[in-house]
Scaffold this motif. Structure first.
Motif, PDB file in Angstrom:
ATOM      1  N   ASP A  86       0.041 -15.178  12.387  1.00 18.65           N
ATOM      2  CA  ASP A  86       0.060 -14.651  11.019  1.00 18.65           C
ATOM      3  C   ASP A  86       1.425 -14.692  10.342  1.00 18.65           C
ATOM      4  O   ASP A  86       1.825 -13.752   9.662  1.00 18.65           O
ATOM      5  CB  ASP A  86      -0.479 -13.218  10.993  1.00 18.65           C
ATOM      6  CG  ASP A  86      -1.968 -13.190  10.724  1.00 18.65           C
ATOM      7  OD1 ASP A  86      -2.537 -14.249  10.394  1.00 18.65           O
ATOM      8  OD2 ASP A  86      -2.570 -12.112  10.844  1.00 18.65           O
ATOM      9  N   THR A  87       2.160 -15.763  10.534  1.00 20.79           N
ATOM     10  CA  THR A  87       3.419 -15.961   9.823  1.00 20.79           C
ATOM     11  C   THR A  87       3.590 -17.446   9.526  1.00 20.79           C
ATOM     12  O   THR A  87       3.261 -18.286  10.358  1.00 20.79           O
ATOM     13  CB  THR A  87       4.629 -15.435  10.626  1.00 20.79           C
ATOM     14  OG1 THR A  87       5.805 -15.594   9.826  1.00 20.79           O
ATOM     15  CG2 THR A  87       4.809 -16.149  11.946  1.00 20.79           C
ATOM     16  N   SER A  88       4.085 -17.744   8.346  1.00 19.16           N
ATOM     17  CA  SER A  88       4.392 -19.128   8.009  1.00 19.16           C
ATOM     18  C   SER A  88       5.641 -19.542   8.774  1.00 19.16           C
ATOM     19  O   SER A  88       6.529 -18.728   9.032  1.00 19.16           O
ATOM     20  CB  SER A  88       4.616 -19.273   6.505  1.00 19.16           C
ATOM     21  OG  SER A  88       3.414 -19.014   5.826  1.00 19.16           O
ATOM     22  N   VAL A  89       5.691 -20.816   9.144  1.00 21.82           N
ATOM     23  CA  VAL A  89       6.764 -21.323   9.991  1.00 21.82           C
ATOM     24  C   VAL A  89       7.277 -22.634   9.412  1.00 21.82           C
ATOM     25  O   VAL A  89       6.496 -23.425   8.883  1.00 21.82           O
ATOM     26  CB  VAL A  89       6.216 -21.579  11.422  1.00 21.82           C
ATOM     27  CG1 VAL A  89       7.280 -22.184  12.306  1.00 21.82           C
ATOM     28  CG2 VAL A  89       5.677 -20.320  12.038  1.00 21.82           C
ATOM     29  N   SER A  90       8.583 -22.862   9.528  1.00 22.37           N
ATOM     30  CA  SER A  90       9.122 -24.170   9.169  1.00 22.37           C
ATOM     31  C   SER A  90       9.903 -24.725  10.356  1.00 22.37           C
ATOM     32  O   SER A  90      10.608 -23.995  11.056  1.00 22.37           O
ATOM     33  CB  SER A  90      10.002 -24.093   7.920  1.00 22.37           C
ATOM     34  OG  SER A  90      11.147 -23.327   8.163  1.00 22.37           O
ATOM     35  N   PHE A  91       9.725 -26.024  10.587  1.00 17.57           N
ATOM     36  CA  PHE A  91      10.424 -26.743  11.642  1.00 17.57           C
ATOM     37  C   PHE A  91      11.439 -27.656  10.968  1.00 17.57           C
ATOM     38  O   PHE A  91      11.104 -28.373  10.025  1.00 17.57           O
ATOM     39  CB  PHE A  91       9.449 -27.572  12.476  1.00 17.57           C
ATOM     40  CG  PHE A  91       8.395 -26.742  13.146  1.00 17.57           C
ATOM     41  CD1 PHE A  91       8.667 -26.067  14.324  1.00 17.57           C
ATOM     42  CD2 PHE A  91       7.128 -26.638  12.598  1.00 17.57           C
ATOM     43  CE1 PHE A  91       7.692 -25.297  14.943  1.00 17.57           C
ATOM     44  CE2 PHE A  91       6.150 -25.876  13.210  1.00 17.57           C
ATOM     45  CZ  PHE A  91       6.438 -25.207  14.382  1.00 17.57           C
ATOM     46  N   LYS A  92      12.693 -27.644  11.471  1.00 14.31           N
ATOM     47  CA  LYS A  92      13.753 -28.435  10.850  1.00 14.31           C
ATOM     48  C   LYS A  92      14.545 -29.154  11.938  1.00 14.31           C
ATOM     49  O   LYS A  92      14.901 -28.572  12.962  1.00 14.31           O
ATOM     50  CB  LYS A  92      14.673 -27.513  10.053  1.00 14.31           C
ATOM     51  CG  LYS A  92      15.766 -28.223   9.313  1.00 14.31           C
ATOM     52  CD  LYS A  92      16.568 -27.236   8.479  1.00 14.31           C
ATOM     53  CE  LYS A  92      17.638 -27.965   7.686  1.00 14.31           C
ATOM     54  NZ  LYS A  92      18.406 -27.009   6.865  1.00 14.31           N
ATOM     55  N   LEU A  93      14.825 -30.426  11.697  1.00 11.76           N
ATOM     56  CA  LEU A  93      15.662 -31.211  12.592  1.00 11.76           C
ATOM     57  C   LEU A  93      17.105 -30.982  12.138  1.00 11.76           C
ATOM     58  O   LEU A  93      17.557 -31.582  11.166  1.00 11.76           O
ATOM     59  CB  LEU A  93      15.272 -32.689  12.526  1.00 11.76           C
ATOM     60  CG  LEU A  93      15.881 -33.617  13.552  1.00 11.76           C
ATOM     61  CD1 LEU A  93      15.540 -33.173  14.971  1.00 11.76           C
ATOM     62  CD2 LEU A  93      15.393 -35.035  13.324  1.00 11.76           C
ATOM     63  N   ILE A  94      17.817 -30.069  12.826  1.00 10.77           N
ATOM     64  CA  ILE A  94      19.161 -29.686  12.374  1.00 10.77           C
ATOM     65  C   ILE A  94      20.251 -30.593  12.936  1.00 10.77           C
ATOM     66  O   ILE A  94      21.380 -30.567  12.460  1.00 10.77           O
ATOM     67  CB  ILE A  94      19.473 -28.205  12.688  1.00 10.77           C
ATOM     68  CG1 ILE A  94      19.422 -27.919  14.184  1.00 10.77           C
ATOM     69  CG2 ILE A  94      18.554 -27.289  11.908  1.00 10.77           C
ATOM     70  CD1 ILE A  94      19.919 -26.533  14.571  1.00 10.77           C
ATOM     71  N   GLN A  95      19.912 -31.379  13.954  1.00 11.11           N
ATOM     72  CA  GLN A  95      20.864 -32.350  14.504  1.00 11.11           C
ATOM     73  C   GLN A  95      20.086 -33.554  14.993  1.00 11.11           C
ATOM     74  O   GLN A  95      19.006 -33.409  15.564  1.00 11.11           O
ATOM     75  CB  GLN A  95      21.657 -31.718  15.650  1.00 11.11           C
ATOM     76  CG  GLN A  95      22.758 -32.603  16.182  1.00 11.11           C
ATOM     77  CD  GLN A  95      23.576 -31.904  17.258  1.00 11.11           C
ATOM     78  OE1 GLN A  95      23.626 -30.682  17.324  1.00 11.11           O
ATOM     79  NE2 GLN A  95      24.229 -32.691  18.089  1.00 11.11           N
ATOM     80  N   GLY A  96      20.637 -34.738  14.799  1.00 11.51           N
ATOM     81  CA  GLY A  96      19.975 -35.959  15.223  1.00 11.51           C
ATOM     82  C   GLY A  96      19.104 -36.534  14.120  1.00 11.51           C
ATOM     83  O   GLY A  96      18.927 -35.933  13.060  1.00 11.51           O
ATOM     84  N   ASN A  97      18.568 -37.718  14.390  1.00 19.08           N
ATOM     85  CA  ASN A  97      17.746 -38.423  13.404  1.00 19.08           C
ATOM     86  C   ASN A  97      16.311 -38.639  13.847  1.00 19.08           C
ATOM     87  O   ASN A  97      15.529 -39.225  13.113  1.00 19.08           O
ATOM     88  CB  ASN A  97      18.394 -39.773  13.072  1.00 19.08           C
ATOM     89  CG  ASN A  97      19.702 -39.590  12.342  1.00 19.08           C
ATOM     90  OD1 ASN A  97      19.732 -38.997  11.278  1.00 19.08           O
ATOM     91  ND2 ASN A  97      20.795 -40.062  12.929  1.00 19.08           N
TER      92      ASN A  97
END
Length: 155
Positions: A86-97
């Motif tokens: 019951d929570t929205s989530v964001s995934f982020k590539l903070i290092q690398g390509n």
């Protein structure tokens, strides 16, 4: 009963972000929704020796932490088995390509409508019938392993 579906996203390029929105206040799923991340994989095209760090951020708790650190030639996959309820989530590539592949399951809990009055009436009738009948007898159990009963034990 829960409705289950596959969840999969790809992060490509630094600062690539993907969001998963929970269905809030959805009449079909009032008991909630859950995202389970089973595996995070580094793609074959990833640069050798480059670290790829995937960060997760939750809206409900404002939590922001690295979920996976992957490196071509060393660590190509992690199995975090983490749940977001019951929570929205964001995934982020903070290092690398990348590319980095994230997959798991999306579970939506449905509510089953059950007529409680029918079940209660049947249980009450069953209890009354037992009370009107003869009292329950207790069974006496003996150890019959030697064939002579519990009273004839060897000393």
């Amino acid at each position: 009963m829960a409705e289950e579906s596959f969840y999969g996203v790809t992060l490509t390029g630094k600062d690539s972000t993907v969001e998963w929105d929970v269905l809030s206040n959805d009449e079909d799923y009032p008991r909630g929704q859950k995202l389970i991340i089973k595996q995070i994989l580094l793609g074959a095209e990833a640069k050798e020796g480059e670290f790829n760090v995937v960060e997760v951020q939750t809206v409900k708790d404002s939590l922001r932490i690295p979920l996976a650190v992957l490196k071509a030639g060393e660590t190509r996959a992690v199995n975090p088995d983490v749940e977001f309820y019951d929570t929205s989530v964001s995934f982020k590539l903070i290092q690398g390509n990348g590319p980095v592949y994230i997959h798991g399951q999306n579970l939506k809990d449905e509510v089953e409508v059950v007529d409680m009055e029918e079940d209660t009436d049947e249980e009450d009738e069953g209890e009354e019938e037992e009370d009107e009948g003869q009292p329950k007898k207790k069974l006496k159990l003996e150890n019959n392993t030697d064939g002579k009963g519990a009273k004839n034990k060897k000393k």
